[in-house]
Design a protein around this motif. Structure first.
Motif, PDB file in Angstrom:
ATOM      1  N   ARG A  57       0.818  -1.217   0.000  1.00 49.72           N
ATOM      2  CA  ARG A  57       0.000   0.000   0.000  1.00 49.72           C
ATOM      3  C   ARG A  57       0.851   1.266   0.000  1.00 49.72           C
ATOM      4  O   ARG A  57       0.481   2.273  -0.610  1.00 49.72           O
ATOM      5  N   SER A  75      -2.088 -15.660  -7.748  1.00 49.26           N
ATOM      6  CA  SER A  75      -3.212 -15.559  -6.818  1.00 49.26           C
ATOM      7  C   SER A  75      -3.404 -14.142  -6.286  1.00 49.26           C
ATOM      8  O   SER A  75      -4.467 -13.813  -5.760  1.00 49.26           O
ATOM      9  N   GLU A  76      -2.391 -13.286  -6.426  1.00 49.97           N
ATOM     10  CA  GLU A  76      -2.474 -11.919  -5.929  1.00 49.97           C
ATOM     11  C   GLU A  76      -2.569 -10.882  -7.042  1.00 49.97           C
ATOM     12  O   GLU A  76      -2.642  -9.684  -6.778  1.00 49.97           O
ATOM     13  N   ALA A  78      -4.957 -10.115  -9.254  1.00 54.45           N
ATOM     14  CA  ALA A  78      -6.194  -9.341  -9.381  1.00 54.45           C
ATOM     15  C   ALA A  78      -6.303  -8.276  -8.301  1.00 54.45           C
ATOM     16  O   ALA A  78      -6.532  -7.095  -8.593  1.00 54.45           O
ATOM     17  N   ALA A  79      -6.142  -8.692  -7.049  1.00 52.89           N
ATOM     18  CA  ALA A  79      -6.338  -7.751  -5.940  1.00 52.89           C
ATOM     19  C   ALA A  79      -5.390  -6.569  -6.031  1.00 52.89           C
ATOM     20  O   ALA A  79      -5.809  -5.405  -5.869  1.00 52.89           O
ATOM     21  N   TRP A  80      -4.119  -6.832  -6.309  1.00 49.98           N
ATOM     22  CA  TRP A  80      -3.148  -5.736  -6.279  1.00 49.98           C
ATOM     23  C   TRP A  80      -3.123  -4.930  -7.582  1.00 49.98           C
ATOM     24  O   TRP A  80      -2.804  -3.742  -7.565  1.00 49.98           O
ATOM     25  N   ILE A  82      -5.892  -4.259  -9.246  1.00 46.50           N
ATOM     26  CA  ILE A  82      -7.048  -3.386  -9.045  1.00 46.50           C
ATOM     27  C   ILE A  82      -6.713  -2.280  -8.055  1.00 46.50           C
ATOM     28  O   ILE A  82      -7.052  -1.105  -8.271  1.00 46.50           O
ATOM     29  N   ALA A  83      -6.012  -2.629  -6.971  1.00 45.63           N
ATOM     30  CA  ALA A  83      -5.632  -1.613  -5.986  1.00 45.63           C
ATOM     31  C   ALA A  83      -4.729  -0.552  -6.618  1.00 45.63           C
ATOM     32  O   ALA A  83      -4.870   0.646  -6.341  1.00 45.63           O
ATOM     33  N   GLU A 103     -11.790 -13.149 -12.456  1.00 49.83           N
ATOM     34  CA  GLU A 103     -10.858 -12.146 -11.931  1.00 49.83           C
ATOM     35  C   GLU A 103     -10.384 -11.223 -13.051  1.00 49.83           C
ATOM     36  O   GLU A 103     -10.276 -10.012 -12.856  1.00 49.83           O
ATOM     37  N   ARG A 106     -12.888  -8.556 -13.785  1.00 52.75           N
ATOM     38  CA  ARG A 106     -12.902  -7.500 -12.766  1.00 52.75           C
ATOM     39  C   ARG A 106     -11.706  -6.559 -12.942  1.00 52.75           C
ATOM     40  O   ARG A 106     -11.837  -5.344 -12.759  1.00 52.75           O
ATOM     41  N   ASP A 326     -12.241 -18.553  -5.735  1.00 51.98           N
ATOM     42  CA  ASP A 326     -12.884 -17.301  -5.307  1.00 51.98           C
ATOM     43  C   ASP A 326     -13.398 -17.441  -3.889  1.00 51.98           C
ATOM     44  O   ASP A 326     -13.820 -18.513  -3.466  1.00 51.98           O
TER      45      ASP A 326
END
Length: 326
Positions: A57, A75-76, A78-80, A82-83, A103, A106, A326
């Motif tokens: 972050r 595995s990480e 998508a989340a990062w 998008i962040a 994913e 998104r 998911d």
């Protein structure tokens, strides 16, 4: 000046982004972030980066970063990704793009809503070798395409704790190696195929060690995909394209600057050649710099990334492998 930050002190980052950046005067890799401050510091010192962060972050909040290179486990992604997009950064995300097409969708939606660019790091697609194959097809010299055979084998001794062997982290031969082969046939044909059949050999923790798949394109051409990460196989990556007029074979599409070949056989006559080029990573970075400046969509972003994951999902499904993460 394009200022880049790296998420993940990954072993691929020096060759994929740091070294290409040092060969340009309009790009600088500013920072790295790791979940361990010690690891980030060590990586930054080793590669002469000016900033190190002990959490992801903090790097995303750095106003002097324009583009984030996501070099984390799949595995990480998508989340990062998008962040990072929501933090106002462009993103270069390592392949495979995501864990599945849901994913990937998104991620694409986040890029569209933020107005930032999200590029998948299929570096080989930007090398002149890839363009040479495109030109061969479009020239008509091959005639109508009848079949394709895409192979990526890379020895990797089984380790139950390594991400490349753990399905929940995005491991498996199709995700790690076969995603390239899937992309080669899709990119050349410019059509989305259906899966006819697929079979896999799994490792002891459930990731595919070997994957084979048969595809058919809307125009009737067929394709065979082979990925294998068994420790006893020889490293090889190749694409064969059989047309009604000629057959072309390309070897070492992934790292052509380390040596590659193209051969074309027509009416019993064999022609062999190579193409000039820098490393695939240099060509990829050049395309990113130009694409960000011009606004032109790149070859490995948008619908392309979602479609590649959609086909990978379908191959797993046909092989009877459940991947509900998911």
């Amino acid at each position: 000046m394009l200022r880049i930050g790296i998420l993940g002190a990954a072993g691929i980052a020096p060759v994929s982004i740091i070294q290409p950046a040092t060969r340009r005067d309009d790009v600088v890799v500013q920072a790295v972030a790791s979940r361990s401050m010690e690891a980030a510091d060590q990586f930054a010192r080793r590669h002469s980066l000016v900033r190190a962060y002990g959490d992801y972050r903090s790097l995303l909040g750095d106003p002097e970063i324009d583009l984030v290179y996501v070099a984390l486990p799949p595995s990480e992604h998508a989340a990062w990704s998008i962040a990072a997009l929501e933090a106002g950064k462009h993103v270069l995300c390592e392949k495979p793009f995501a864990m599945n097409a849901r994913e990937a969708t998104r991620m694409r939606q986040a890029a569209e809503s933020t107005g930032r660019r999200l590029i998948e790091a299929f570096h080989d697609r930007y090398h002149p070798l890839s363009g040479e194959l495109d030109e061969l097809k479009s020239s008509g010299r091959l005639g109508d395409i009848v079949s394709l055979r895409a192979v990526f084998w890379g020895p990797n001794a089984f380790d139950p704790d390594a991400l490349r062997h753990k399905p929940e982290l995005g491991g498996g031969s199709l995700m790690d190696l076969g995603c390239y082969a899937v992309h080669w046939v899709r990119a050349l044909m410019q059509e989305e195929p259906s899966v006819v059949s697929a079979s896999a050999v799994l490792n002891p923790v459930g990731a595919d060690r070997i994957m084979e798949a048969s595809l058919v394109f809307p125009g009737g051409a067929t394709a065979s995909i082979f990925s294998n990460m068994s420790e006893d196989v020889a490293m090889t990556n190749s694409l064969e394209v059989v047309g009604t007029r000629a057959t072309v074979r390309a070897n070492n599409l992934v790292f052509p600057s380390k040596g590659h070949s193209i051969s074309e056989e027509s009416s019993g006559v064999l022609r062999e050649w190579t193409v000039r080029g820098a490393t695939t990573y240099d060509h990829q970075l050049d395309a990113i710099v130009r694409g960000l400046a011009s606004g032109e969509q790149l070859l490995t972003e948008g619908d392309d990334s979602v479609a590649n994951m959609t086909l990978i999902d379908a191959i797993y499904s046909e092989a009877g492998i459940s991947r509900n993460f998911d």
